[in-house]
Design a protein around this motif. Structure first.
Motif, short mmCIF file in Angstrom:
data_model
loop_
_atom_site.label_atom_id
_atom_site.label_comp_id
_atom_site.label_asym_id
_atom_site.label_seq_id
_atom_site.Cartn_x
_atom_site.Cartn_y
_atom_site.Cartn_z
N ILE A 97 0.83 -1.20 0.00
CA ILE A 97 0.00 0.00 0.00
C ILE A 97 0.87 1.25 0.00
CG2 ILE A 97 -0.17 0.09 2.51
CD1 ILE A 97 -3.09 1.04 2.14
N VAL A 98 0.38 2.31 -0.66
CA VAL A 98 0.98 3.64 -0.61
C VAL A 98 -0.05 4.54 0.06
CG1 VAL A 98 1.87 5.60 -1.92
CG2 VAL A 98 2.36 3.26 -2.67
N GLY A 166 7.70 6.74 -0.34
CA GLY A 166 6.63 5.80 0.01
C GLY A 166 6.37 4.79 -1.08
N ILE A 167 6.45 5.23 -2.33
CA ILE A 167 6.27 4.30 -3.46
C ILE A 167 7.42 3.30 -3.51
CG2 ILE A 167 6.18 4.14 -5.97
CD1 ILE A 167 4.76 6.85 -5.98
N ARG A 174 8.67 -6.21 -4.59
CA ARG A 174 8.15 -6.55 -5.92
C ARG A 174 6.76 -7.19 -5.82
NH1 ARG A 174 11.98 -3.73 -6.75
NH2 ARG A 174 13.50 -3.94 -8.46
N PRO A 175 5.78 -6.44 -5.28
CA PRO A 175 4.44 -7.01 -5.09
C PRO A 175 3.72 -7.16 -6.42
CG PRO A 175 4.42 -4.67 -4.59
CD PRO A 175 5.85 -5.03 -4.86
N LYS A 176 2.63 -7.89 -6.38
CA LYS A 176 1.78 -8.05 -7.55
C LYS A 176 0.69 -6.98 -7.61
CE LYS A 176 2.45 -13.07 -7.47
NZ LYS A 176 1.80 -14.40 -7.30
N VAL A 177 0.23 -6.54 -6.43
CA VAL A 177 -0.84 -5.54 -6.34
C VAL A 177 -0.37 -4.41 -5.43
CG1 VAL A 177 -3.19 -5.07 -5.56
CG2 VAL A 177 -2.68 -7.20 -6.76
N LEU A 178 -0.59 -3.18 -5.87
CA LEU A 178 -0.26 -2.01 -5.06
C LEU A 178 -1.55 -1.20 -4.88
CD1 LEU A 178 2.19 -0.64 -3.72
CD2 LEU A 178 2.41 0.79 -5.77
N GLU A 182 -5.25 7.48 -2.32
CA GLU A 182 -5.14 8.90 -2.63
C GLU A 182 -3.68 9.37 -2.57
OE1 GLU A 182 -8.08 11.59 -1.36
OE2 GLU A 182 -9.44 10.06 -0.60
N PRO A 183 -2.81 8.78 -3.39
CA PRO A 183 -1.37 9.06 -3.27
C PRO A 183 -0.96 10.44 -3.75
CG PRO A 183 -1.79 7.67 -5.17
CD PRO A 183 -3.11 7.84 -4.46
N VAL A 184 -1.82 11.17 -4.48
CA VAL A 184 -1.41 12.47 -5.01
C VAL A 184 -2.30 13.61 -4.51
CG1 VAL A 184 -0.40 11.48 -7.08
CG2 VAL A 184 -2.81 12.14 -7.10
#
Length: 408
Positions: A97-98, A166-167, A174-178, A182-184
C-alpha cells in the motif's frame, strides 16, 4: 477470460457505536456495505467517490489492515482471510500500500535507507542482509531520487519526494498488487503529474496491478483502465474508463462528472450542471431502498423501498454495471467544433496585454469587463484603477480609505 488477481465478494465493514453507561453497542457505522469487484492482472482499477463514502476503508480491508465484518477477498487464487501466521506474512509481500499523506506515513526518526529497507527486515528471506543497501539505492534510482541521499531524513525532502519514498517502500518486495490510497491528493498539480507518470512507468516495468483510490476524477481517468464509483459504502457504478466518463448511467456518477470544470472558454454557458440537493446521509443510518434516493433527481416512490443491485444495464452503445432502477445514459458535456470559428482576441495569446489592447480600438471595455468595474465602484472595492490607463498592475484597491498620491 482475463486473469483475475484480486476478487472481493460482498465485503462488509461495520464499526460499532458504543453508548450508555455500560458502553453497549447501540448501532453501527456502515463504512463498507456489500462491495464486490474484480481486479485483473496488470490492470488499474480506480475507486472514486465523495469523502466518507468508504474508499479508504475498502483499501485497508483489502490489505487486511482492518478485519472485515463479513465477505471474502480472493488473492491470486487464495482466500486471504483464511490465512494466518507465516502464510499470511508471505502473502503480504504480494500486496502493498501507498498511503495518502507523505508527511505522516514516513517515520521521522529513521533515514530514507532504513524506511525503504524495512520490508527486507520484516522479510529477511527475500534478500541477503549484505545486499540491502545496494537494493535500497536501486529503488531510489527507480523512483527518480538520488541514491546518494540514502542517509537523509524525511524532513529533508519535499512532499513529492516523500511520496516517491513511500512508493519505493511499497515496491521493495516486488508485489503483484499495489493499493494507492489517494497518493497524489496532498501534492501540487505539477507534482501530481510527475508521480502519476512515475506510477505508470513502474506498472509497465514491474507488471503491477493498481487499485487507485482518489476523489479527483481527472486523475483517475488518466491512470485507470476501469473505474468504480462508490456512494455511502456501496459501489453504484462500475465500468471501463470510457463507459464511466462518456456514457454514465447512474445519476450520482452523472452529477459528479457535471461538476468537473471544463477548461474550454467556448463551453461557457453551454454546459448543464446537475446540482444535488440535501446532505449526504449518515453511514450510521443510511436511507432505506436506494441509498441515493434522498438526493437523486430521478427518484420515484419505488426507490424508497427497492434496493437496486449492481447489474449490467444498457448505456447506449452496450452495457455496464450500474445500481439504479432508472439507469440511462446522459451526455454531460456536449462539445462543438470550433475549427472554423474566429478566436476571441482575449484568449488568442498567453502574453499579458494592457488595458487599451483589451478594450479595443475605441477605448471602451467589453460589456463583461464594464460590469465588473461598475460592481467594483458600487461595492467600494476599487477607486476605479481601470479609469487610469497608466495603471495596469493594481486592479483592486484593498483599502479605499487610505490616502494615496494620485501620481502613484
Amino acid at each position: 477470460m482475463a486473469d483475475v488477481i484480486l476478487k472481493a465478494d460482498n465485503l462488509f465493514k461495520h464499526y460499532p457505536i458504543k453508548g450508555g453507561v455500560l458502553r453497549r453497542t447501540v448501532g453501527h457505522v456502515k463504512a463498507v456495505d456489500g462491495v464486490s469487484f474484480e481486479l485483473q492482472r496488470g490492470e488499474t482499477l480506480g475507486i472514486v467517490g465523495e469523502s466518507g463514502c468508504g474508499k479508504s476503508t475498502l483499501g485497508r480491508v483489502l490489505m487486511r489492515l482492518e478485519e472485515p465484518t463479513s465477505g471474502t477477498v480472493n488473492f491470486d487464487g487464495v482466500d486471504m482471510y483464511s490465512q494466518s501466521g507465516s502464510a499470511m506474512r508471505k502473502m503480504r509481500r504480494d500486496i502493498q500500500i501507498v498511503f495518502q499523506d507523505p508527511y505522516t506515513s514516513l517515520n521521522p526518526r529513521k533515514t530514507v535507507g532504513d524506511i525503504i529497507g524495512e520490508p527486507f527486515e520484516i522479510h529477511p528471506d527475500v534478500l541477503p542482509k549484505g545486499g540491502r543497501k545496494a537494493a535500497v539505492k536501486e529503488l531510489l534510482d527507480l523512483v527518480g531520487l538520488n541514491p546518494e541521499h540514502i542517509n537523509r531524513y524525511p524532513h529533508q525532502f519535499s512532499g513529492g519526494q516523500r511520496q516517491r519514498i513511500g512508493i519505493a517502500r511499497g515496491i521493495a518486495l516486488r508485489p503483484k498488487v499495489l493499493i494507492c490510497d489517494e497518493p497524489v491528493s496532498a501534492l501540487d498539480v505539477s507534482v501530481q503529474a510527475q508521480v502519476i507518470n512515475l506510477m505508470e512507468k513502474l506498472q509497465d516495468e514491474l507488471g503491477l496491478s493498481y487499485i487507485f483510490i482518489a476523489h479527483d476524477l481527472s486523475v483517475v481517468r488518466h491512470i485507470s483502465d476501469r473505474v468504480g464509483v462508490m456512494y455511502l459504502g456501496r459501489m453504484v457504478e462500475l465500468g471501463t474508463e470510457e463507459e464511466i466518463y462518456q456514457r454514465p448511467t447512474h445519476p450520482y456518477t452523472q452529477a459528479l462528472l457535471s461538476a468537473v470544470p471544463v477548461p474550454d472558454p467556448t463551453m461557457r454557458g453551454k454546459r448543464e450542471q446537475i446540482v444535488l440537493t440535501g446532505d449526504v446521509p449518515s453511514p450510521a443510518n443510511p436511507p432505506s431502498g436506494c441509498r441515493f434516493h434522498t438526493r437523486c433527481f430521478k427518484a420515484q416512490d419505488r426507490c424508497k423501498t427497492e434496493d437496486p443491485e449492481l447489474l449490467s444495464r444498457p448505456d447506449g452503445h452496450g452495457e455496464h454495471r450500474s445500481a439504479c432502477l432508472f439507469a440511462e445514459p446522459r451526455v454531460i458535456v456536449e462539445t462543438i467544433d470550433v475549427t472554423d470559428l474566429e478566436p476571441d482576441a482575449r484568449f488568442a495569446s498567453t502574453e499579458t496585454v494592457d488595458q487599451d489592447a483589451f478594450a479595443g480600438g475605441d477605448g471602451r471595455l467589453p460589456a463583461d469587463a464594464t460590469s465588473v468595474v461598475e460592481r467594483s465602484h458600487a461595492t467600494g472595492e476599487s477607486e476605479g484603477p481601470l479609469d487610469r490607463p497608466n495603471d495596469t498592475h493594481r486592479l483592486i484597491d484593498n483599502d479605499p480609505a487610505e490616502k494615496r498620491d494620485p501620481s502613484v
